[in-house]
Design a protein around this motif. Structure first.
Motif, mmCIF file in Angstrom:
data_model
loop_
_atom_site.group_PDB
_atom_site.id
_atom_site.type_symbol
_atom_site.label_atom_id
_atom_site.label_comp_id
_atom_site.label_asym_id
_atom_site.label_seq_id
_atom_site.Cartn_x
_atom_site.Cartn_y
_atom_site.Cartn_z
ATOM 1 N N THR A 181 0.851 -1.190 0.000
ATOM 2 C CA THR A 181 0.000 0.000 0.000
ATOM 3 C C THR A 181 0.883 1.234 0.000
ATOM 4 O O THR A 181 2.048 1.183 0.415
ATOM 5 C CB THR A 181 -0.925 0.042 1.231
ATOM 6 N N ALA A 182 0.336 2.354 -0.440
ATOM 7 C CA ALA A 182 1.041 3.629 -0.445
ATOM 8 C C ALA A 182 0.084 4.715 0.039
ATOM 9 O O ALA A 182 -0.897 5.030 -0.643
ATOM 10 C CB ALA A 182 1.561 3.955 -1.842
ATOM 11 N N ARG A 187 -10.577 -4.329 11.466
ATOM 12 C CA ARG A 187 -10.994 -5.063 10.257
ATOM 13 C C ARG A 187 -10.905 -4.167 9.031
ATOM 14 O O ARG A 187 -10.556 -4.609 7.941
ATOM 15 C CB ARG A 187 -12.411 -5.603 10.435
ATOM 16 N N GLY A 188 -11.220 -2.893 9.214
ATOM 17 C CA GLY A 188 -11.122 -1.969 8.092
ATOM 18 C C GLY A 188 -9.686 -1.787 7.626
ATOM 19 O O GLY A 188 -9.411 -1.732 6.433
ATOM 20 N N LEU A 189 -8.753 -1.711 8.581
ATOM 21 C CA LEU A 189 -7.347 -1.589 8.229
ATOM 22 C C LEU A 189 -6.864 -2.831 7.494
ATOM 23 O O LEU A 189 -6.121 -2.740 6.518
ATOM 24 C CB LEU A 189 -6.509 -1.380 9.494
ATOM 25 N N SER A 190 -7.296 -4.007 7.953
ATOM 26 C CA SER A 190 -6.891 -5.246 7.299
ATOM 27 C C SER A 190 -7.386 -5.291 5.867
ATOM 28 O O SER A 190 -6.693 -5.735 4.963
ATOM 29 C CB SER A 190 -7.424 -6.456 8.078
ATOM 30 N N ALA A 191 -8.619 -4.822 5.648
ATOM 31 C CA ALA A 191 -9.169 -4.812 4.290
ATOM 32 C C ALA A 191 -8.365 -3.894 3.385
ATOM 33 O O ALA A 191 -8.100 -4.212 2.227
ATOM 34 C CB ALA A 191 -10.638 -4.372 4.328
ATOM 35 N N ARG A 192 -7.943 -2.745 3.913
ATOM 36 C CA ARG A 192 -7.150 -1.822 3.103
ATOM 37 C C ARG A 192 -5.777 -2.405 2.777
ATOM 38 O O ARG A 192 -5.234 -2.178 1.699
ATOM 39 C CB ARG A 192 -6.990 -0.489 3.837
ATOM 40 N N LEU A 193 -5.228 -3.164 3.700
ATOM 41 C CA LEU A 193 -3.936 -3.784 3.445
ATOM 42 C C LEU A 193 -4.026 -4.860 2.382
ATOM 43 O O LEU A 193 -3.070 -5.112 1.657
ATOM 44 C CB LEU A 193 -3.386 -4.404 4.738
ATOM 45 N N ARG A 194 -5.182 -5.521 2.268
ATOM 46 C CA ARG A 194 -5.330 -6.599 1.299
ATOM 47 C C ARG A 194 -5.509 -6.084 -0.113
ATOM 48 O O ARG A 194 -5.296 -6.802 -1.070
ATOM 49 C CB ARG A 194 -6.506 -7.497 1.674
ATOM 50 N N ARG A 195 -5.950 -4.826 -0.268
ATOM 51 C CA ARG A 195 -6.111 -4.264 -1.602
ATOM 52 C C ARG A 195 -4.762 -3.845 -2.122
ATOM 53 O O ARG A 195 -4.007 -3.143 -1.443
ATOM 54 C CB ARG A 195 -7.070 -3.065 -1.573
ATOM 55 N N ARG A 196 -4.451 -4.239 -3.341
ATOM 56 C CA ARG A 196 -3.130 -3.996 -3.900
ATOM 57 C C ARG A 196 -3.049 -2.613 -4.515
ATOM 58 O O ARG A 196 -4.020 -2.072 -5.012
ATOM 59 C CB ARG A 196 -2.780 -5.049 -4.949
ATOM 60 N N SER A 197 -1.835 -2.068 -4.508
ATOM 61 C CA SER A 197 -1.583 -0.774 -5.137
ATOM 62 C C SER A 197 -1.398 -0.954 -6.631
ATOM 63 O O SER A 197 -1.050 -2.036 -7.099
ATOM 64 C CB SER A 197 -0.320 -0.136 -4.539
#
Length: 225
Positions: free
Chosen positions: A124-125, A175-185
């Motif tokens: 993530t960035a 859980r929201g942070l984990s979801a953001r980490l799983r989305r690729r840049s």
């Protein structure tokens, strides 16, 4: 994985310049796929050039949080990466654990963590907060003892990378942070203005001609093909 000497970018060729030989006979291998723990290959590569050292975070079982410093152009009072991460932890009700830590030449920090079992996290960035990047699958970090024109990467804390422990149910913010980490840049474009090994050659001005200097990733190269 080797990084270009005195640089942060991977050594070896880009996809556009892949020779389709050697380790890439079956198709272009990205830096993460070319990373290895084979001591013979590592010794051969570093005997050839004084490469910097890269760590492919995903295959190494790591998630690294990259906390950047402020840019000179940013207004006074803007939070840097460390301040943004501290605020993020407070909002999520989490305490930042002590972990393996590296200081970057600019004064930033790399915090090493071990993801929970079965969790595959990408890169993530600025998604988690201002000046906070993460490196997981598909990414890499520069290891301690590597140098750039700005300075060296130095080890600040050599304890093992921390991991999430305990059986407490994750909060909604967690859980929201984990979801953001799983989305690729988005994928970054490769720079094709260099030789495949990353060395600038004034006698090789255009793509398709042969370099006048030895290339570590040519048909007989040790790393890229």
């Amino acid at each position: 994985m080797p990084l270009r000497p005195n640089d942060k970018r991977p050594a070896g060729h880009s996809e556009q310049l892949c020779p389709q030989t050697g380790r890439c006979t079956g198709g272009h291998l990205k830096p993460e796929q070319r990373a290895t723990t084979d001591t013979e290959l590592i010794t051969a590569a570093w005997t050839q050039q004084p490469y910097n050292i890269g760590i492919a975070t995903g295959p190494s079982g790591l998630l690294v949080i990259d906390l950047d410093m402020l840019k000179p152009s940013e207004p006074e009072g803007t939070p840097d990466g460390a301040a943004s991460l501290q605020a993020l932890c407070e909002r999520a009700g989490q305490t930042l654990p002590a972990t393996y830590q590296v200081r970057t030449p600019s004064g930033g920090q790399h915090l090493y963590f071990t993801p929970p079992p079965g969790v595959r996290l990408g890169n993530t960035a600025n998604r988690l907060g201002h000046h906070i990047d993460t490196r997981g699958w598909g990414g890499y970090v520069v290891a301690p003892a590597s140098t750039t024109p700005e300075g060296s990467y130095s080890l600040c804390d050599d304890r093992p990378p921390a991991t999430r422990t305990g059986s407490a149910k994750p909060s909604r913010s967690h859980r929201g942070l984990s979801a953001r980490l799983r989305r690729r840049s988005p994928r970054q474009r490769s720079d094709t203005r260099l030789l495949r090994c990353g060395v600038r050659c004034p006698t090789w001005p255009r793509q398709g001609t042969a370099p006048a200097t030895p290339c570590c990733c040519g048909p007989r190269g040790l790393w890229g093909g």
